[in-house]
Scaffold this motif. Structure first.
Motif, PDB file in Angstrom:
ATOM      1  N   SER A   1       0.844  -1.191   0.000  1.00 13.31           N
ATOM      2  CA  SER A   1       0.000   0.000   0.000  1.00 13.31           C
ATOM      3  C   SER A   1       0.875   1.234   0.000  1.00 13.31           C
ATOM      4  CB  SER A   1      -0.912   0.004   1.226  1.00 13.31           C
ATOM      5  OG  SER A   1      -0.127   0.165   2.391  1.00 13.31           O
ATOM      6  N   LYS A   2       0.273   2.346  -0.335  1.00 13.97           N
ATOM      7  CA  LYS A   2       1.031   3.586  -0.342  1.00 13.97           C
ATOM      8  C   LYS A   2       1.528   3.917   1.064  1.00 13.97           C
ATOM      9  CE  LYS A   2       1.230   7.868  -2.821  1.00 13.97           C
ATOM     10  NZ  LYS A   2       0.560   8.839  -3.673  1.00 13.97           N
ATOM     11  N   ALA A   3       0.722   3.588   2.048  1.00 10.47           N
ATOM     12  CA  ALA A   3       1.115   3.844   3.438  1.00 10.47           C
ATOM     13  C   ALA A   3       2.369   3.050   3.798  1.00 10.47           C
ATOM     14  CB  ALA A   3      -0.028   3.490   4.386  1.00 10.47           C
ATOM     15  N   GLU A   4       2.415   1.800   3.371  1.00  6.30           N
ATOM     16  CA  GLU A   4       3.590   0.972   3.654  1.00  6.30           C
ATOM     17  C   GLU A   4       4.817   1.519   2.925  1.00  6.30           C
ATOM     18  OE1 GLU A   4       1.909  -3.526   4.433  1.00  6.30           O
ATOM     19  OE2 GLU A   4       1.947  -2.793   2.378  1.00  6.30           O
ATOM     20  N   TYR A   5       4.594   1.890   1.709  1.00  4.37           N
ATOM     21  CA  TYR A   5       5.665   2.442   0.887  1.00  4.37           C
ATOM     22  C   TYR A   5       6.207   3.735   1.500  1.00  4.37           C
ATOM     23  CZ  TYR A   5       7.623   4.756  -3.286  1.00  4.37           C
ATOM     24  OH  TYR A   5       8.412   5.422  -4.173  1.00  4.37           O
ATOM     25  N   GLU A   6       5.279   4.596   1.903  1.00  7.25           N
ATOM     26  CA  GLU A   6       5.707   5.884   2.462  1.00  7.25           C
ATOM     27  C   GLU A   6       6.408   5.706   3.802  1.00  7.25           C
ATOM     28  OE1 GLU A   6       2.240   8.396   2.391  1.00  7.25           O
ATOM     29  OE2 GLU A   6       2.663   9.045   0.339  1.00  7.25           O
ATOM     30  N   GLN A   7       5.955   4.722   4.557  1.00  5.10           N
ATOM     31  CA  GLN A   7       6.602   4.454   5.840  1.00  5.10           C
ATOM     32  C   GLN A   7       8.050   4.032   5.614  1.00  5.10           C
ATOM     33  OE1 GLN A   7       4.743   1.350   8.142  1.00  5.10           O
ATOM     34  NE2 GLN A   7       6.237   1.552   9.791  1.00  5.10           N
TER      35      GLN A   7
END
Ligand SMILES: [Ca+2]
Ligand SMILES: [Ca+2]
Ligand SMILES: [Ca+2]
Length: 127
Positions: A53-59
Motif C-alpha cells: 500500500s502507499k502507506a507501507e511504501y511511504e513508511q
C-alpha cells in the motif's frame, strides 16, 4: 527523456535499509508490476498482505530518509547521501535546487513515483 525512475531511488533505499541487493537492482523482471525482487517486496509489504500500500511504501521511505539524515536536521545534503544516491538522483529529488533535500521534497518525489508505478491505479503495488 529523463531516465529517473522509482527503481533507481527505491533500489538506493534498499541499500539504506540494509536489504541485500545484487548490484543495482535494474529491473530484473519487467513483468512484475513493481519490478521488485521478492526480497524487496517482502521488505515493503509489512503486513504480508501480498500488496504494498502507499502507506507501507511511504513508511519505508520515511524511515530511509531518517537513516540517511545522519545529523538529524531534517535536511539531506549530498554528503549524507553520497553513498546512496548519485548526484543526478539527488538533483532530481531536490526540486527547488537549493542543494538540500527536505523530507517534503523527498516524499513528494517518491510518492509521485509510487503513483507512476501503480499502473492500474488501485493504490497498491502488487508483485
Ligand atoms: Ca541532514
Ligand atoms: Ca531542496
Ligand atoms: Ca496496483
Amino acid at each position: 527523456m529523463r531516465t529517473f525512475t522509482i527503481k533507481s531511488i527505491l533500489a538506493a533505499m534498499f541499500v539504506v535499509a540494509g536489504v541485500a541487493t545484487a548490484g543495482h537492482a535494474t529491473a530484473q523482471n519487467q513483468t512484475q508490476q513493481s519490478g521488485l525482487t521478492p526480497e524487496h517486496f517482502a521488505q515493503l509489504d509489512r503486513d504480508g498482505s501480498g500488496g504494498v500500500s502507499k502507506a507501507e511504501y511511504e513508511q519505508f521511505m520515511r524511515e530511509s530518509y531518517t537513516k540517511m539524515d545522519a545529523n538529524g536536521d531534517k535536511r539531506l545534503t549530498k554528503n549524507e547521501t553520497a553513498n546512496v544516491l548519485t548526484s543526478e538522483q539527488f538533483d532530481s529529488v531536490d526540486v527547488n535546487k537549493d542543494g538540500v533535500v527536505t523530507e517534503e521534497e523527498f516524499m513528494t518525489q517518491v510518492s509521485r513515483d509510487f503513483d507512476r508505478y501503480d499502473y492500474d491505479k488501485d493504490g497498491v503495488l502488487t508483485q
